[in-house]
Design an enzyme around this catalytic site. Sequence first.
Site, short mmCIF file in Angstrom:
data_model
loop_
_atom_site.label_atom_id
_atom_site.label_comp_id
_atom_site.label_asym_id
_atom_site.label_seq_id
_atom_site.Cartn_x
_atom_site.Cartn_y
_atom_site.Cartn_z
N GLN A 251 0.82 -1.21 0.00
CA GLN A 251 0.00 0.00 0.00
C GLN A 251 0.85 1.26 0.00
O GLN A 251 0.50 2.26 -0.61
CB GLN A 251 -0.94 0.00 1.20
N HIS A 254 1.74 2.98 -3.31
CA HIS A 254 0.70 3.68 -4.06
C HIS A 254 0.95 5.18 -4.11
O HIS A 254 0.75 5.83 -5.14
CB HIS A 254 -0.67 3.45 -3.41
N GLU A 319 -9.43 1.15 5.30
CA GLU A 319 -9.85 0.69 3.97
C GLU A 319 -9.60 -0.82 3.84
O GLU A 319 -10.50 -1.58 3.49
CB GLU A 319 -9.06 1.46 2.91
N HIS A 320 -8.39 -1.25 4.10
CA HIS A 320 -8.02 -2.66 4.07
C HIS A 320 -7.59 -3.10 5.47
O HIS A 320 -6.77 -2.43 6.10
CB HIS A 320 -6.84 -2.92 3.13
N ASP A 353 -7.28 -6.98 -4.51
CA ASP A 353 -7.13 -5.94 -5.53
C ASP A 353 -7.44 -6.45 -6.93
O ASP A 353 -8.02 -5.73 -7.75
CB ASP A 353 -5.69 -5.41 -5.53
N HIS A 412 -52.81 19.06 2.41
CA HIS A 412 -52.53 17.63 2.58
C HIS A 412 -53.70 16.94 3.28
O HIS A 412 -54.16 15.87 2.85
CB HIS A 412 -51.26 17.43 3.44
#
Length: 424
Positions: A251, A254, A319-320, A353, A412
């Site tokens: 990661q 990235h 996230e992971h 992934d 109404h």
Amino acid sequence: MKIVSIDANVSIRRDIDTGTEMQRDAVDNIITQVVEQGDHALFTLTKTLDGADLKELRVSKEEMEAAYAHVDQDIIIAIRQAIENIKDFHQRQKRQSWMTTKEDGTILGQKVTPLDSVGVYVPGGKAAYPSSIMMNVIPAQVAGVKRIVMVSPPQADGTLPAGVLVTASELGVEEIYKIGGAQAIAALAYGTESVPSVDKITGPGNIYVALAKRAVFGKVDIDMIAGPSEIVVLADEYANASFIAADLLSQAEHDERASAVLVTTSTKLAEEVAAEVEKQLETLPKKAIAQASIRDYGVIYVARDLVEAIEVVNELAPEHLEILTEEPMNLIGKIRHAGAIFVGPYSSEPVGDYFAGPNHVLPTNGTARFSSPLNVDDFTKKSSIIAYSKAALQANGAQISALARLEGLEAHARAIDIRLEGKQ
């Protein structure tokens, strides 16, 4: 990597990147150009920003077919198997419309309808991201979206990477445009002479793409504004230090702002992982990026026990999340907040992934506390069905009128009363 004890301020959240004033102004200007000038703006901006002097925006059938000659057969086989796995997983998410009838004759229900059209943004230029295509296109296809458009920035020679075209072809995506950046998002949202607009835009991109998606939200729907990637590994003394280091770096490479965190109950493991990260960094092609990520956003937390470690993980809402403990399956039920949970030593994050089947478009920056991975529901909408019977209205009308008058909405109330009075 820094090794620290648990404190009350555990966090992997970073400030949301809203861009500089210059970047926001640039995006607003690009969107205006596309709205006002259509295709002309797309050609001009693509030449200026991507260095590609295009004659046509749309990828031709011949380009799609020629791409196969530039991709090895074993890669094509891998793409096909990944597509099969991802389709199988997402098929299980598909919802059905439903209706129910009550004793008084009232019919209530929900109609599930796929969106008419979706635009998928695929990052491009020097890199190719076939996995991004699969993860965005497949749930839309499973949902039943009829028109799926793909956009991606061209290389300087005006082409898209062969792997991108082959993946799109294997998925049956035929409407592909060689445009990227904020101009692609504007085209998808507002339409041009060559690019009809869509109802929703999904897919990752750089800061200009993110700002453009934010700007057009409301005109169209979007998936999310994703932040830098992040991983948290939950481990005890039984975990393999080299596995953990490799996964943290997967990661970190990235983005300089990516976050890689280990939460462990073992000081010994913490020290081994810290040393292994430094060792593996030395031979990593993207060493500079990964090193910056580890330096600024990498940390190893040492917890007193698994109870405290799990509390930290839930606070981080990553996230992971990888669970590398002696009995990892026993901990799944204790995890409340995570985009994707990888269980056991052979469930490395890249498995998700590319290949396993679940979607890799995941909530980042702590948003896993309240949001989910991209899924089939994101490409459908729901309509409520209400068929009230005369008996039901007679039984409940007075209460409906009372609630309407409580809110000061007399019209109404009268819409109900006129029916209770029996007027035709």
